[in-house]
Design a protein around this motif. Structure first.
Motif, mmCIF file in Angstrom:
data_model
loop_
_atom_site.group_PDB
_atom_site.id
_atom_site.type_symbol
_atom_site.label_atom_id
_atom_site.label_comp_id
_atom_site.label_asym_id
_atom_site.label_seq_id
_atom_site.Cartn_x
_atom_site.Cartn_y
_atom_site.Cartn_z
ATOM 1 N N GLU A 200 -21.308 -10.259 -24.870
ATOM 2 C CA GLU A 200 -20.278 -11.076 -25.409
ATOM 3 C C GLU A 200 -20.205 -12.307 -24.435
ATOM 4 O O GLU A 200 -20.357 -11.767 -22.957
ATOM 5 N N THR A 201 -19.967 -13.446 -24.848
ATOM 6 C CA THR A 201 -19.597 -14.448 -23.927
ATOM 7 C C THR A 201 -18.734 -14.183 -22.845
ATOM 8 O O THR A 201 -18.637 -14.564 -21.470
ATOM 9 N N ALA A 202 -17.554 -13.516 -23.189
ATOM 10 C CA ALA A 202 -16.651 -12.978 -22.414
ATOM 11 C C ALA A 202 -16.688 -11.826 -21.274
ATOM 12 O O ALA A 202 -15.889 -11.619 -20.677
ATOM 13 N N ALA A 203 -17.880 -11.393 -21.727
ATOM 14 C CA ALA A 203 -18.281 -10.168 -20.571
ATOM 15 C C ALA A 203 -18.219 -10.588 -19.177
ATOM 16 O O ALA A 203 -18.676 -11.730 -18.672
ATOM 17 N N SER A 204 -17.978 -9.560 -18.415
ATOM 18 C CA SER A 204 -17.970 -9.969 -16.877
ATOM 19 C C SER A 204 -19.061 -10.317 -16.308
ATOM 20 O O SER A 204 -19.074 -10.988 -15.247
ATOM 21 N N PHE A 205 -20.408 -9.972 -16.980
ATOM 22 C CA PHE A 205 -21.478 -10.335 -16.314
ATOM 23 C C PHE A 205 -22.384 -11.185 -17.207
ATOM 24 O O PHE A 205 -23.651 -11.218 -16.911
ATOM 25 N N SER A 206 -21.814 -11.812 -18.124
ATOM 26 C CA SER A 206 -22.313 -12.786 -19.035
ATOM 27 C C SER A 206 -23.330 -13.778 -18.349
ATOM 28 O O SER A 206 -24.357 -14.167 -18.835
ATOM 29 N N ALA A 207 -22.769 -14.342 -17.329
ATOM 30 C CA ALA A 207 -23.306 -15.493 -16.647
ATOM 31 C C ALA A 207 -24.469 -15.042 -15.678
ATOM 32 O O ALA A 207 -25.202 -15.817 -15.032
ATOM 33 N N ALA A 208 -24.664 -13.565 -15.317
ATOM 34 C CA ALA A 208 -25.550 -13.311 -14.456
ATOM 35 C C ALA A 208 -26.861 -13.385 -14.855
ATOM 36 O O ALA A 208 -27.369 -13.618 -16.223
ATOM 37 N N GLN A 209 -28.122 -13.644 -14.034
ATOM 38 C CA GLN A 209 -29.421 -13.967 -14.376
ATOM 39 C C GLN A 209 -30.004 -12.884 -15.132
ATOM 40 O O GLN A 209 -29.776 -11.582 -14.648
ATOM 41 N N LEU A 210 -30.578 -13.013 -16.179
ATOM 42 C CA LEU A 210 -31.248 -11.948 -17.146
ATOM 43 C C LEU A 210 -32.574 -11.612 -16.352
ATOM 44 O O LEU A 210 -33.292 -12.520 -16.147
#
Length: 499
Positions: A200-210
């Protein structure tokens, strides 16, 4: 005879009296029902749970595995997992905002009488739970994580949905671009299938590098909509992903083997291999080692180099092969034993009379290079011609029965493994090192070959990443004395190399 009858009659009376006194004949139904039994009640339409269909039970117990605080859990859903009747199962509880009040590891009791068992987008859940139906019993309980290939989840979604699983040694497809994050739906492939990694976009780790390659842990949910039909894996926190180091591709991979030719096995068994790059064996040497663990044996302290009757080494020091080409190592150049089709036109890098010649460095002459029954056996590829207890193979497969081939030590001993479609040097659950077959999760073995059949290992190997984009599976190919070489080299599902 009369005395005997009188005695038995008296004994029966005593037993009946005793049973009545102690209520042995009267049982009390358990109020707790296993999740696996609850889920079995669903037959395609909603079910209201009651004392009758719950066989007198009224509650389930389990451990919370979802993490609403991280922001990557279906809204209003609490996921509980338990292990009862030797079955790990999970269930999603639709309880609205109250789901945020629980944390992973909370032990709970759930009163399910009156709730409705249903499916939403193909994923099973309980809704309509009474207010106060959930009682928290304890915190910080251990959570069982299962390491499960994606193909097994896809084949049996009802078994694995709403449980905590790890899909190990998976890669993101396509390869992530610089700066690409977890947010949204990403496809991951472990070689046995593809699932969607959902964040989810709101997840705490959504902006971390895949990461490109990782062991991915999460909760599977079936997702069937007009636009999509997939299994989605919902990780809970960034710690559910364990990035893996880049794997060095193996120049040689095992593609098939014949363990039981017609007539005698001596000098008639062979191994089919494939090159993932052009190789001049006179310049770049390799070796092939087979292990045969017939009978009851201790774990080999010298691993693949145990020698004697248990392992046999063949050096590859001459000849050439092109990328994507099959080549052969073994005895005589016949497809199915003495008198069968001559396949000397194939690329034979080594034709060894193993029944009369000792192995190159270790292994005594043997009538059975490759086991066709009994305990677990294996085939391994090594770089160079020096193999000892510490040497790690480039590729390997194990097949057959059981047998004692691993000892945890310290020190650990046995047959070393490498990262392949079936084995991993990192335990996907504990994240500890596991370097031997039989240790940790490295217990997978292929089936024993069918009598007289060639074992074809179909799969697709990425020569750039060193990953199996389609893991190897065994197909038994019946052979006759007149079978052509093409029977074992051409066809849908055969081993291939891509880049």
């Amino acid at each position: 005879m009369k005395k005997i009858y009188v005695y038995l009659a008296a004994l029966s009376i005593i037993c009946l009296a005793g049973c009545k006194k102690h209520d042995y004949a009267e049982g009390t139904l358990s109020p707790i029902i296993a999740v696996v039994d609850v889920k079995a009640l669903y037959k395609g339409s909603d079910v209201t749970l009651n004392a009758d269909n719950l066989s007198g039970a009224k509650e389930i117990v389990g451990v919370v595995i979802s993490n609403a605080a991280s922001g990557n859990s279906p809204a209003g859903i609490l996921v509980v997992q338990n292990n009862r009747r030797n079955a790990i199962r999970g269930i999603a509880l639709d309880i609205g905002a109250a789901a945020a009040g629980y944390a992973p590891g909370d032990s709970v009791m759930v009163q399910v009488t009156g709730a409705t068992l249903t499916k939403v987008n193909g994923s099973m859940r309980l809704k309509g739970l009474a207010e106060g139906a959930i009682t928290k019993l304890a915190s910080n309980k251990a959570i069982t994580v299962q390491a499960v290939p994606s193909g097994r989840i896809i084949a049996s979604p009802d078994v694995y949905e709403s449980t905590l699983v790890t899909i190990s040694s998976a890669i993101a497809e396509p390869e992530p671009q610089p700066g690409e994050t977890y947010a949204g739906n990403k496809t991951i492939n472990d070689g046995f299938g593809r699932v969607v990694l959902h964040t989810e976009t709101a997840a705490s780790f959504s902006a971390a590098q895949l990461p490109f390659s990782a062991n991915f842990t999460g909760i599977p949910f079936t997702n069937i909509t007009a636009a999509d039909t997939s299994i989605q894996l919902w990780p809970r926190t960034i710690d559910d992903m364990f990035a893996l180091a880049v794997i060095k591709p193996s120049p040689v991979i095992v593609a098939g083997y014949l363990t039981d030719p017609t007539g005698g096995d001596a000098n008639q068994e062979y191994i089919q291999l494939m090159a993932t790059r052009d190789i001049d064996f006179a310049v770049t040497n390799f070796s092939i080692v087979t292990c045969n663990n017939a009978g009851t044996n201790p774990a080999p302290a010298n691993g693949w180099a145990v020698g004697a009757a248990r392992s046999y080494k063949i050096n590859l020091t001459s000849g050439t092969v092109k990328k994507g080409q099959f080549f052969y190592v073994g005895g005589n150049k016949n497809i199915w034993g003495a008198g069968s089709t001559d396949i000397s036109a194939a690329n034979w890098i080594s034709s060894t009379q193993y029944s009369t010649v000792d192995g190159a460095g270790f292994g005594t002459a043997t009538a059975n290079l490759l086991a066709n029954s009994g305990n677990v056996a294996g085939i391994a590829v090594f770089a160079g011609i020096t193999v000892d207890a510490s040497t790690v193979p480039l590729d390997l497969i194990m097949y057959g029965g059981s047998g004692t081939v691993y000892a945890p030590g310290p020190p650990e001993i046995g047959y070393r493994i490498t990262n392949t479609d079936y084995y991993s040097t990192i335990n996907p659950v504990t994240r500890e090192n596991q370097a031997f077959y039989g240790g940790g999760t490295n217990k997978t073995k292929l089936t024993l070959p069918a009598t007289g059949n060639f074992s074809q290992l179909g799969g697709v190997y990425d020569a750039i990443t060193g990953r199996w984009t389609t893991g190897r599976t065994v197909t038994s190919i019946p052979l006759t004395k007149t079978s052509a070489l093409t029977v074992i080299e051409v066809g849908t599902g055969f081993t291939s190399v891509q880049n």
